[in-house]
Structures are given as C-alpha cells and as structure tokens.
Motif scaffolding. Structure first.
Motif, short mmCIF file in Angstrom:
data_model
loop_
_atom_site.label_atom_id
_atom_site.label_comp_id
_atom_site.label_asym_id
_atom_site.label_seq_id
_atom_site.Cartn_x
_atom_site.Cartn_y
_atom_site.Cartn_z
N PHE A 209 0.82 -1.21 0.00
CA PHE A 209 0.00 0.00 0.00
C PHE A 209 0.86 1.26 0.00
CE2 PHE A 209 -2.35 3.29 2.42
CZ PHE A 209 -3.37 3.52 1.51
N THR A 210 1.84 1.33 0.88
CA THR A 210 2.65 2.55 0.95
C THR A 210 3.54 2.71 -0.28
OG1 THR A 210 4.36 1.44 2.28
CG2 THR A 210 2.63 2.64 3.47
N GLN A 211 4.01 1.60 -0.84
CA GLN A 211 4.85 1.71 -2.04
C GLN A 211 4.10 2.39 -3.18
OE1 GLN A 211 5.88 -1.66 -4.78
NE2 GLN A 211 7.93 -1.34 -3.93
N SER A 212 2.86 1.97 -3.42
CA SER A 212 2.12 2.49 -4.57
C SER A 212 1.28 3.71 -4.23
CB SER A 212 1.23 1.39 -5.16
OG SER A 212 0.30 0.93 -4.19
N GLN A 222 -1.58 1.02 -11.18
CA GLN A 222 -2.00 2.42 -11.14
C GLN A 222 -2.98 2.61 -9.99
OE1 GLN A 222 -0.64 4.77 -13.18
NE2 GLN A 222 0.65 3.08 -13.88
N THR A 223 -2.62 3.46 -9.04
CA THR A 223 -3.46 3.73 -7.88
C THR A 223 -3.45 5.23 -7.60
OG1 THR A 223 -1.67 3.58 -6.25
CG2 THR A 223 -2.76 1.52 -6.87
N PRO A 224 -4.39 5.71 -6.78
CA PRO A 224 -4.23 7.08 -6.26
C PRO A 224 -2.90 7.18 -5.52
CG PRO A 224 -6.36 6.16 -5.67
CD PRO A 224 -5.57 5.04 -6.24
N GLU A 225 -2.30 8.36 -5.53
CA GLU A 225 -0.99 8.52 -4.91
C GLU A 225 -1.00 9.74 -3.99
OE1 GLU A 225 1.86 6.74 -8.47
OE2 GLU A 225 1.42 8.89 -8.39
N LEU A 226 -0.67 9.53 -2.73
CA LEU A 226 -0.52 10.67 -1.82
C LEU A 226 0.63 11.55 -2.30
CD1 LEU A 226 -1.40 12.09 0.76
CD2 LEU A 226 0.22 10.66 2.01
N LEU A 227 1.75 10.92 -2.64
CA LEU A 227 2.86 11.62 -3.28
C LEU A 227 2.98 11.09 -4.70
CD1 LEU A 227 5.59 11.51 -0.46
CD2 LEU A 227 3.99 13.36 -0.98
N ALA A 228 2.77 11.96 -5.68
CA ALA A 228 2.94 11.56 -7.08
C ALA A 228 4.42 11.71 -7.43
CB ALA A 228 2.09 12.43 -7.99
N VAL A 229 5.03 10.61 -7.84
CA VAL A 229 6.48 10.58 -8.06
C VAL A 229 6.77 10.23 -9.51
CG1 VAL A 229 8.64 9.42 -7.44
CG2 VAL A 229 6.94 9.95 -5.67
N GLU A 230 7.67 11.01 -10.12
CA GLU A 230 8.14 10.71 -11.47
C GLU A 230 9.53 10.09 -11.36
OE1 GLU A 230 9.24 12.95 -15.69
OE2 GLU A 230 8.32 14.07 -14.04
N THR A 231 9.67 8.87 -11.85
CA THR A 231 10.94 8.15 -11.78
C THR A 231 11.68 8.30 -13.10
OG1 THR A 231 9.98 6.55 -10.25
CG2 THR A 231 12.03 5.92 -11.36
N VAL A 232 12.92 8.78 -13.02
CA VAL A 232 13.72 9.01 -14.23
C VAL A 232 15.04 8.24 -14.19
CG1 VAL A 232 12.71 11.26 -14.66
CG2 VAL A 232 14.74 11.10 -13.22
N GLY A 233 15.32 7.58 -13.09
CA GLY A 233 16.59 6.86 -12.94
C GLY A 233 16.59 5.54 -13.68
N PRO A 234 17.74 4.89 -13.73
CA PRO A 234 17.87 3.60 -14.43
C PRO A 234 17.02 2.52 -13.75
CG PRO A 234 19.86 4.08 -13.16
CD PRO A 234 19.02 5.31 -13.14
N ALA A 235 16.36 1.71 -14.58
CA ALA A 235 15.44 0.69 -14.06
C ALA A 235 16.15 -0.32 -13.16
CB ALA A 235 14.75 -0.03 -15.21
N ARG A 236 17.42 -0.62 -13.45
CA ARG A 236 18.10 -1.61 -12.61
C ARG A 236 18.31 -1.12 -11.19
NH1 ARG A 236 24.49 -1.72 -14.45
NH2 ARG A 236 24.90 0.51 -14.17
N TRP A 237 18.25 0.23 -11.00
CA TRP A 237 18.40 0.79 -9.66
C TRP A 237 17.06 1.13 -9.02
CZ3 TRP A 237 22.71 0.62 -6.87
CH2 TRP A 237 23.91 0.41 -7.55
N VAL A 238 16.17 1.77 -9.77
CA VAL A 238 14.92 2.23 -9.18
C VAL A 238 13.69 1.67 -9.91
CG1 VAL A 238 15.74 4.32 -8.07
CG2 VAL A 238 15.15 4.37 -10.51
N GLY A 239 13.86 0.61 -10.68
CA GLY A 239 12.71 -0.12 -11.17
C GLY A 239 12.04 -0.81 -10.00
N GLU A 240 10.83 -1.30 -10.20
CA GLU A 240 10.08 -1.88 -9.08
C GLU A 240 10.81 -3.08 -8.48
OE1 GLU A 240 5.50 -3.20 -8.06
OE2 GLU A 240 5.99 -2.12 -9.88
N GLU A 241 11.64 -3.75 -9.28
CA GLU A 241 12.45 -4.87 -8.77
C GLU A 241 13.93 -4.50 -8.76
OE1 GLU A 241 10.55 -5.27 -11.63
OE2 GLU A 241 8.73 -5.98 -10.65
#
Length: 287
Positions: A209-212, A222-241
């Motif tokens: 819940f807190t992650q999404s 896709q869920t409502p987000e208390l903090l809407a975050v735009e991820t621009v970093g490399p997927a291997r570092w900040v991808g969901e896995e």
C-alpha cells in the motif's frame, strides 16, 4: 499447493468476470469483495477439509498481541518504503511532482480506502496460502524425516520460490526474480520466528500500500498517490524490482529480526510452525 492453486484459479475467474461486467469506479469495490470472499473460503475450507485443524493454528489468532505485531509489521514496511523514496529522490532518480493525485472518478480519500481494502485482502490471501498453508504443511511433513531446522529451511525456500514465480508477470529479466525471492524469505522468516501471520501480513499489506498509494513508487499498478512521483533513474536501480528496493527489503528483514529479538528475547524457530494436533486428540483433551 492445493489451497494456492484452487484459490488462484478462483481469483483469476473472479477478475475475468468482474472486469468484463463492471467499469471504474464500481469494478474495484466489487473485485475487492470477491477477493475477500475467496480469502475467507480458502481459510475455512483449508482448515476444515484439508488440514483438519483450527484456524488459529495457521497463525490467525487475531487477539491483541496479534494486532500489535500486525501494526509493527506495517510500521516497518512504511519505514522501508520511505527510505527507498528518500534514496531515489536524493540520488536524482525520482522527483515528487504532486500531492493527492490519480484518484480518478472518486474523491481522493474514498479512492485510497478502496485501494487499501483491495491491497489488504490480496496481501492477506498470499500470506495465508504461502505461509500459513504451504510453508506450515511442508515443515510439518518434513519434520521427523529430517531435523526441524532442515524441515523448516526446505519449507521456507520452497514456499519463497513459488511466491517469486507467482510474480513472474511483473518480471522482464530473470535477475528480477531475486527481489521477490528476498521478499518471500523476509515474510517466511517473520512467520517461522513468530509462529503466526501477524507480522508478515502487516508488513505485506503496508509495504504494497505505501509503495504504490502513499509514496508513488509502484510501476506495475495504477493507484491514487498521496505523493505523485516521477521516476527518471535507471530501471536496474529504481525499477520496481531494482537494486534500491531489494536493498531496502534486506533492511526490512533486519528490522523484523530486531523486533522479534526485542519482543521475545531470542531468535529461534517457533514450535508452532511444525506442530499439528490431530482432531481426535483435540476433542479428547476437551473432554
């Protein structure tokens, strides 16, 4: 495996029917109610027909101590995701672009309640089938032919591997299975050290819940987000896995160990993980 397979098929059929007949925002509450029904039926059918045990032997006592551990698991999960967000933002890999976004046709607060209910039921289902049913039955069956520590170790590994494979739909590269394997080991470890599902369910519910929905870090849903975050970093570092999330799963595991050590004064396999009392013995004791 039977509770996992049958309930998984039931959930797949449920989602197919609900998503074909209902649209947002009615679809989500209806689907959540269906998941809740599948969860309840899975628990009662597994306990009554397959295992012939009381429900609390799965680790579902639901007393005050249980809910306290549930809350601690949720707090640890929230800290873990807050740390992941802080690292991603600090490294310039993510940016907070808004607050209270993405609720769609519902007001923000009701939308968050719907998402929490959905996530909580789905996460509780996973913990019941993978830890409460699968891991416990594997550990009980192997205890005796091999030492208890080996029986529990095999059960933890097997249930964690199946847990990771179940999330294969989110994986683009085999290395990403490592993230789900780590998560499975953390949740299994919390179960075998405490003998109940409070800590793993609390962690699992609030982690998802807190992650999404709170920190905007979920990419696969896709869920409502208390903090809407735009991820621009490399997927291997900040991808969901990615590496950041995997490292913070390890941090979460260490915090779980610290809590159990503080609460119980020790770290060892709880005897309830491999304990099963045949029904006739329980009835005899009651008399």
């Amino acid at each position: 495996m039977l509770p996992a397979v049958l309930s998984f098929l039931a959930l797949a059929a449920l989602q197919t029917v609900v998503r074909a007949r209902f649209t947002h925002p009615i679809r989500e509450p209806v689907e959540a109610a269906g998941i809740g029904a599948v969860l309840v039926i899975t628990v009662f059918v597994s306990a009554r027909l397959l295992d012939r045990r009381p429900i609390d032997e799965y680790g579902l006592s639901l007393d005050r101590r249980w809910w306290r551990s549930f809350a601690v698991g949720g707090a640890i999960a929230t800290v873990v995701n807050a740390g992941a967000l802080a690292v991603a933002v600090g490294a310039g890999w993510a940016t907070v672009v808004g607050v209270a976004k993405g609720a769609g046709d519902l007001p923000f607060l009701p939308a968050m309640v719907v998402v929490f209910t959905y996530v909580a039921l789905a996460s509780a289902w996973e913990e019941v089938v993978f830890r409460g049913a699968m891991l416990k039955n594997l550990a009980e069956g192997a205890d005796g032919p091999v030492p208890r520590w080996a029986a529990v170790g095999v059960a933890v590994l097997a249930s964690s591997v199946v847990f990771a494979l179940l999330h294969g739909g989110k994986v683009d590269h085999p290395s990403q299975y490592g993230y789900y394997l780590l998560a499975g080991l953390l949740l299994s470890g919390a179960y075998v050290l405490t003998g109940d599902l409070a800590l793993p369910i609390g962690f699992h519910v609030w982690y998802n819940f807190t992650q999404s929905a709170v920190f905007g870090l979920g990419h696969s849903q896709q869920t409502p987000e208390l903090l809407a975050v735009e991820t621009v970093g490399p997927a291997r570092w900040v991808g969901e896995e990615g590496v950041v999330y995997s490292l913070f799963v390890v941090v979460g595991g260490l915090l779980v160990l610290a809590y159990v050590r503080w609460r119980d004064g020790r770290l060892r396999i709880d005897e309830r993980v491999t304990q099963w009392t045949p029904r006739f013995e329980r009835e005899t004791r009651r008399r």
